[in-house]
Design a protein around this motif. Structure first.
Motif, PDB file in Angstrom:
ATOM      1  N   VAL A 129       0.848  -1.198   0.000  1.00 22.02           N
ATOM      2  CA  VAL A 129       0.000   0.000   0.000  1.00 22.02           C
ATOM      3  C   VAL A 129       0.881   1.245   0.000  1.00 22.02           C
ATOM      4  N   GLU A 130       0.295   2.374  -0.455  1.00 21.77           N
ATOM      5  CA  GLU A 130       1.054   3.620  -0.517  1.00 21.77           C
ATOM      6  C   GLU A 130       1.313   4.196   0.869  1.00 21.77           C
ATOM      7  N   ASN A 131       0.311   4.125   1.745  1.00 20.96           N
ATOM      8  CA  ASN A 131       0.456   4.683   3.090  1.00 20.96           C
ATOM      9  C   ASN A 131       0.206   3.593   4.123  1.00 20.96           C
ATOM     10  N   PRO A 132       1.266   2.986   4.646  1.00 22.71           N
ATOM     11  CA  PRO A 132       1.097   1.850   5.568  1.00 22.71           C
ATOM     12  C   PRO A 132       0.927   2.248   7.040  1.00 22.71           C
ATOM     13  N   LEU A 133       0.852   3.566   7.325  1.00 25.40           N
ATOM     14  CA  LEU A 133       0.905   4.000   8.731  1.00 25.40           C
ATOM     15  C   LEU A 133      -0.284   3.516   9.556  1.00 25.40           C
ATOM     16  N   GLU A 134      -1.450   3.313   8.925  1.00 27.40           N
ATOM     17  CA  GLU A 134      -2.647   2.925   9.669  1.00 27.40           C
ATOM     18  C   GLU A 134      -2.778   1.411   9.820  1.00 27.40           C
ATOM     19  N   PHE A 135      -1.803   0.674   9.325  1.00 31.28           N
ATOM     20  CA  PHE A 135      -1.910  -0.786   9.324  1.00 31.28           C
ATOM     21  C   PHE A 135      -0.705  -1.405  10.033  1.00 31.28           C
ATOM     22  N   GLY A 136      -0.794  -2.711  10.244  1.00 30.65           N
ATOM     23  CA  GLY A 136       0.337  -3.448  10.783  1.00 30.65           C
ATOM     24  C   GLY A 136       1.273  -3.869   9.665  1.00 30.65           C
ATOM     25  N   ILE A 137       2.535  -3.483   9.771  1.00 29.80           N
ATOM     26  CA  ILE A 137       3.526  -3.818   8.739  1.00 29.80           C
ATOM     27  C   ILE A 137       4.155  -5.179   9.063  1.00 29.80           C
ATOM     28  N   VAL A 138       4.388  -5.955   8.020  1.00 32.50           N
ATOM     29  CA  VAL A 138       5.033  -7.257   8.171  1.00 32.50           C
ATOM     30  C   VAL A 138       6.311  -7.249   7.333  1.00 32.50           C
ATOM     31  N   VAL A 139       7.445  -7.537   7.957  1.00 28.80           N
ATOM     32  CA  VAL A 139       8.739  -7.552   7.271  1.00 28.80           C
ATOM     33  C   VAL A 139       9.139  -9.018   7.047  1.00 28.80           C
ATOM     34  N   THR A 140       9.454  -9.370   5.780  1.00 32.35           N
ATOM     35  CA  THR A 140       9.821 -10.757   5.435  1.00 32.35           C
ATOM     36  C   THR A 140      11.204 -10.784   4.805  1.00 32.35           C
ATOM     37  N   ASP A 141      11.802 -11.997   4.791  1.00 33.10           N
ATOM     38  CA  ASP A 141      13.092 -12.148   4.089  1.00 33.10           C
ATOM     39  C   ASP A 141      12.829 -12.495   2.620  1.00 33.10           C
ATOM     40  N   GLU A 142      13.883 -12.815   1.910  1.00 32.52           N
ATOM     41  CA  GLU A 142      13.757 -13.050   0.463  1.00 32.52           C
ATOM     42  C   GLU A 142      12.873 -14.237   0.129  1.00 32.52           C
ATOM     43  N   GLU A 143      12.803 -15.204   1.045  1.00 33.27           N
ATOM     44  CA  GLU A 143      11.989 -16.395   0.793  1.00 33.27           C
ATOM     45  C   GLU A 143      10.563 -16.256   1.324  1.00 33.27           C
ATOM     46  N   GLY A 144      10.261 -15.087   1.873  1.00 32.53           N
ATOM     47  CA  GLY A 144       8.910 -14.849   2.372  1.00 32.53           C
ATOM     48  C   GLY A 144       8.717 -15.178   3.835  1.00 32.53           C
ATOM     49  N   ARG A 145       9.795 -15.634   4.524  1.00 38.52           N
ATOM     50  CA  ARG A 145       9.646 -15.944   5.948  1.00 38.52           C
ATOM     51  C   ARG A 145       9.579 -14.640   6.731  1.00 38.52           C
ATOM     52  N   ILE A 146       8.676 -14.583   7.684  1.00 38.35           N
ATOM     53  CA  ILE A 146       8.443 -13.345   8.435  1.00 38.35           C
ATOM     54  C   ILE A 146       9.563 -13.141   9.444  1.00 38.35           C
ATOM     55  N   GLU A 147      10.101 -11.919   9.472  1.00 38.90           N
ATOM     56  CA  GLU A 147      11.187 -11.560  10.389  1.00 38.90           C
ATOM     57  C   GLU A 147      10.696 -10.699  11.557  1.00 38.90           C
ATOM     58  N   ARG A 148       9.743  -9.831  11.307  1.00 41.19           N
ATOM     59  CA  ARG A 148       9.274  -8.958  12.398  1.00 41.19           C
ATOM     60  C   ARG A 148       7.911  -8.368  12.032  1.00 41.19           C
ATOM     61  N   PHE A 149       7.227  -7.890  13.104  1.00 34.28           N
ATOM     62  CA  PHE A 149       5.937  -7.222  12.970  1.00 34.28           C
ATOM     63  C   PHE A 149       6.053  -5.803  13.536  1.00 34.28           C
ATOM     64  N   LEU A 150       5.368  -4.865  12.910  1.00 29.25           N
ATOM     65  CA  LEU A 150       5.284  -3.502  13.436  1.00 29.25           C
ATOM     66  C   LEU A 150       3.826  -3.064  13.368  1.00 29.25           C
ATOM     67  N   GLU A 151       3.233  -2.767  14.533  1.00 28.28           N
ATOM     68  CA  GLU A 151       1.844  -2.311  14.574  1.00 28.28           C
ATOM     69  C   GLU A 151       1.784  -0.800  14.439  1.00 28.28           C
ATOM     70  N   LYS A 152       1.103  -0.310  13.389  1.00 29.11           N
ATOM     71  CA  LYS A 152       0.895   1.119  13.140  1.00 29.11           C
ATOM     72  C   LYS A 152       2.165   1.932  13.388  1.00 29.11           C
ATOM     73  N   PRO A 153       3.172   1.770  12.551  1.00 24.35           N
ATOM     74  CA  PRO A 153       4.483   2.392  12.774  1.00 24.35           C
ATOM     75  C   PRO A 153       4.473   3.867  12.389  1.00 24.35           C
ATOM     76  N   SER A 154       5.527   4.578  12.786  1.00 28.40           N
ATOM     77  CA  SER A 154       5.798   5.915  12.262  1.00 28.40           C
ATOM     78  C   SER A 154       6.570   5.767  10.961  1.00 28.40           C
ATOM     79  N   TRP A 155       6.730   6.893  10.213  1.00 33.55           N
ATOM     80  CA  TRP A 155       7.468   6.792   8.948  1.00 33.55           C
ATOM     81  C   TRP A 155       8.910   6.346   9.191  1.00 33.55           C
ATOM     82  N   GLY A 156       9.471   6.700  10.327  1.00 33.14           N
ATOM     83  CA  GLY A 156      10.838   6.288  10.631  1.00 33.14           C
ATOM     84  C   GLY A 156      10.976   4.798  10.853  1.00 33.14           C
ATOM     85  N   GLN A 157       9.822   4.114  11.064  1.00 31.52           N
ATOM     86  CA  GLN A 157       9.862   2.668  11.299  1.00 31.52           C
ATOM     87  C   GLN A 157       9.399   1.866  10.084  1.00 31.52           C
ATOM     88  N   VAL A 158       9.094   2.588   8.975  1.00 32.73           N
ATOM     89  CA  VAL A 158       8.568   1.896   7.798  1.00 32.73           C
ATOM     90  C   VAL A 158       9.724   1.246   7.033  1.00 32.73           C
TER      91      VAL A 158
END
Length: 835
Positions: A129-158
């Protein structure tokens, strides 16, 4: 998952759960269920919480959709994970979780394959999405395995633009980690916990459309996206010209009247010259009458749009009645079963909750949540009234006061007072701020009777005044009463000026160094008392040595009356003196009168009086502890003034008994009649030569002192008039003529008031009429009058004959005529609408 309440979607979700909001003619959840079927799912469990029966009754067991549907009901909030765990007994193989209130067309088969191929415990559907601030961000590695979760982050955490869509594939065993004794969330608790355990969690990025319907703008946009085919949905109906969908049984005179893209549901009726503009979504059985127009609007089932009405960028609920020439503007949202009166306007962003009635011609700038009706007029019969913090909010009070300040000249001076309750203080302070913001100075009298502020207005040249009080008619309502020079009720000219500024939001704003000041004048009560004493025959009153009972009704008159009674030599026993703001259990007027009666008996008083809380109205008890009816009390003042040889004019509303004319025959007094409003009565009282004015209801005006209702001045004047009389009060009352006046109230819809008066005038044109206020019919038996109420959907009928029987006869005749007109004309109106 269909337990969502959808508070940000209100008033659309006031009567239905969030998954049931309509997207191009179907509930959002139905589109999701069809997506599930398309991808091979044939067993569905629906978790429900808010209004579960609405979902159960619509989808049933799923047979109509070719699915097996079961339900799991949350008795108390369990969180996203907890609600699924509740259904764990039915989940014995990998299963998919999807929201019933997020519109999407993503490939569900693909996420299932990803889950199986990766051997995942959990696979989370992701979307860029263009503006992820209102949602929970999910960070994955190259194979799609999830590395971390961020709930409603600031732009500095995107660190990623992929968000959690709320679509998951889960292995049943992960449900064992969900506690059963408290609410528990998937994204905030379960998934981070599983990640910390080292369980295989994967993300799958969807390519299709996904839109959370969290607020009204997103709801409208989802409908528009469906019309633009940005989301692939099974839109019901026949497709014409590429981007117009028509349901079954649609009645339309000319298909060119429908501009694409648009959706017109089953059995809609588009009258000749009505227009369905681009991005209009009309659910089943919506009617547009002649010259009505909708554009960029979503209208739910069975709503009726009247002739020449316009809906622009609006959301409208089910079964609404939008009358002729109404205008609903961009971003407004109207709940179910709302009636918008003819020529009314709903301004941008306003929300009107279900079951409200907006009066003809009203302009709605602020949301209607609890009120049952919105008036086209800011001012009622006696000022501006409302429920505190509901329709009479501090924000509304600030704007009202700023409108008053704008109507006055810059640098004008206004005097303010209030009753004791804290709610009155709240609104008065907001009013002062609003006036100061326009460069107007305010003299704050704090807690004092309105008569004192009016007196200051008259004697010190203030430009206007206001008093915040508990409503005389309803103890749960607050009322703001306004005055102008020389202390009279606000006249219609200034009222209209204030209303104009209030409704148009055209408010003057003072610069930093020109903001108005607040002052606190000293000894205003003493000044009032001294001026009142100088207007009385003090020696005559002192010589009579009155003993009286006063029930103050917790009014602030207890600050003022002792300053007058002491110098007059009046012995007074009082009850229910001034109440502190926190005092509960304010006595009703009936209780005050009852207490005064008991005290009159106990001390052998010459008379007793009870004040209303505003200190404006006076209620009398004779020396035998009998209450004097307000009709007789008015005639008593008149008789005493005639006996004392007074000369001058007396002002009475048209609804006061004609006995007043009979009583002044042969005296030096002359009766003048006014329309039946307090503003008109006080305006007439302020004219030269008028020495007394009054109306039935305990309000009396002695304009030589103050052209306003004033219970303190009325009591003192009564004592002056009684001083030379050698008869007790009960005997004086017994000599008064009996009034035969009768008064009835007849319910009358707002939409028929004008029609009733017009038709009644036509039918009675050959009779002798007085049209000063309402319609007054005069014949040999007496008179009868019809008067529409300015604040309520009723008409008043007054009648007075030579006997009570004739009064009842006159009233019945006129009432029957009004009822016949309402029945005939009301039926005609309904027939016109249905045709």
């Amino acid at each position: 998952m269909a337990g969502g309440e959808g508070t940000r979607l209100r008033p659309l979700t006031s009567n239905q759960p969030k998954p049931m909001v309509p997207i191009v003619g179907k509930p959002c959840m139905e589109h999701i269920v069809e997506l599930l079927k398309q991808h091979g799912f044939d067993e569905v469990i629906v978790t429900v919480a808010f209004m579960p029966q609405a979902i159960r009754s619509y989808f049933g067991d799923g047979e109509a959709l070719g699915l097996e549907v079961e339900y799991s009901v949350e008795e108390s909030p369990l969180g996203t994970a907890g609600s699924v765990r509740l259904a764990s007994g039915k989940l014995d193989e990998p299963f998919l979780v999807i929201s019933g209130d997020a519109l999407c067309d993503v490939d569900l088969s693909e996420i299932v394959r990803t889950h199986q191929e990766k051997g995942a415990a959990v696979t989370i559907g992701l979307k860029s999405v263009e503006n992820p601030l209102e949602f929970g961000i999910v960070v994955t590695d190259e194979e799609g395995r999830i590395e971390r979760f961020l709930e409603k982050p600031s732009w500095g955490q995107v660190f990623s633009d992929t968000i959690n869509t709320g679509i998951y594939v889960l292995d049943p065993e992960v449900l064992n980690h969900i506690p059963s004794d408290r609410p528990y969330d998937f994204s905030k608790e379960l998934f981070p916990f599983l990640l910390e355990m080292g369980r295989p969690l994967y993300g799958h990025v969807f390519e299709g459309y996904w839109q959370d319907i969290g607020n009204l703008d997103q709801f409208r946009q989802a409908n528009f996206d469906a019309l633009d085919e940005r989301v692939r949905l099974n839109i019901p109906g026949i497709r014409l010209r590429g981007n117009v969908w028509l349901g079954e049984g649609v009645e339309v005179d000319d298909l060119a009247a429908i501009e694409g893209p648009a959706f017109v549901g089953n059995y809609c009726r588009i009258a000749p010259d009505a227009t369905v503009g681009a991005y209009s979504v009309l659910s089943a059985s919506v009617t547009l009458l002649e010259r009505a127009r909708t554009e960029r609007s979503v209208i739910d089932a069975s709503t009726h749009v009247g002739r020449s009405a316009r809906l622009e960028g609006a959301v409208v609920g089910r079964n609404c009645d939008i009358r002729a020439h109404a205008h609903v503007q961009e971003g407004a949202a109207i709940g179910d079963e709302v009636t918008l009166g003819a020529q009314s306007a709903v301004f941008p962003g306003v929300r009107i909750y279900p079951y409200k009635e907006v009066e003809t011609g009203a302009q709605i700038h602020e949301s209607l949540i609890w009120e049952s009706r919105a008036s086209s007029h800011l001012f009622g019969a006696d000022g501006v009234s409302g429920l505190v913090n509901v329709d009479l909010t501090p924000e509304a009070a600030v704007r009202l006061a700023a409108a008053l300040g704008t109507a006055l000249k810059r640098g004008a001076r206004v005097v303010a007072s209030r009753e004791s309750p804290a709610a009155c203080r709240l609104i008065k302070r907001a009013m002062i701020s609003g006036l100061n913001s326009t460069g107007v100075d305010v003299a704050d009298l704090r807690v004092l009777p309105s008569a004192v502020s009016r007196h200051l207005l008259k004697t010190h040249g203030y430009d206007a005044g206001f008093h915040v009080a508990v409503s005389y008619a309803d103890p749960e309502m607050l009322q703001i009463r306004f005055y102008e020079q020389p202390g009279i009720q606000l006249t219609s000219g200034l009222q209209k000026e204030i209303e104009k500024h209030f409704t148009r939001h055209e408010l003057r704003r003072a610069a930093f160094n020109a903001v108005g000041r607040v002052t606190y004048p000293a000894r205003v009560s003493e000044s009032y008392a001294q001026d009142l004493l100088s207007a009385l025959d003090r020696e005559a009153i002192k010589a009579r040595r009155f003993r009286i009972v006063v029930d103050y009704g917790y009014s602030a008159t207890s600050f003022v009356l002792p300053l007058v009674l002491g110098p007059l030599g009046v012995e007074a026993v009082s009850a229910h003196g001034f109440s502190q703001e926190g005092t509960q259990g304010t006595p009703s007027l009936r209780e005050s009168v009852g207490q005064a009666k008991r005290l009159v008996n106990a001390i052998g008083a010459d008379l007793g009086v009870a004040f209303d809380r505003a200190g404006e109205r006076l209620f009398l008890i004779d020396e035998q502890a009998r209450e004097i009816p307000v009709e007789q009390a008015l005639l008593l003042f008149l008789r005493l003034m005639g006996t004392n040889g007074r000369r001058g004019k007396l002002a009475f509303p048209v609804t006061v008994t004609s006995r007043v004319e009979q009583m002044v025959k042969g005296s030096k007094l002359e009766v003048i009649r006014t329309p039946a409003s307090l503003a008109e009565l006080t305006k007439a009282a302020a004219e030269d030569g008028v020495i007394f004015a009054g109306a039935v209801g305990g309000g009396y005006v002695f304009p030589e002192f103050l052209p306003a209702y004033d219970a303190v001045a009325s009591l003192c004047k009564l004592l002056e008039l009684l001083a030379p009389m050698d008869k007790p009060l009960s005997e004086l009352v017994s000599e008064l003529p009996a009034s035969t006046l009768v008064h009835r109230q007849l319910p009358c819809p707002w939409s028929l008031k004008g029609t009733v008066m017009r038709v009644l005038t036509e039918r009675l044109r050959n009779r002798k009429l007085d049209l000063l206020d309402g319609i007054k019919v005069i014949d040999r038996r007496g008179w009868a009058q019809v008067l529409p109420d300015p604040d309520e959907p009723v008409v008043h009928i007054y009648a007075e004959g030579k006997t009570r029987e004739q009064s009842d006869e006159l009233e019945a005749e006129l009432r029957g005529l009004v009822e016949e007109i309402m029945q005939t004309e009301g039926a005609g109106t309904e027939a016109g609408v249905s045709s």
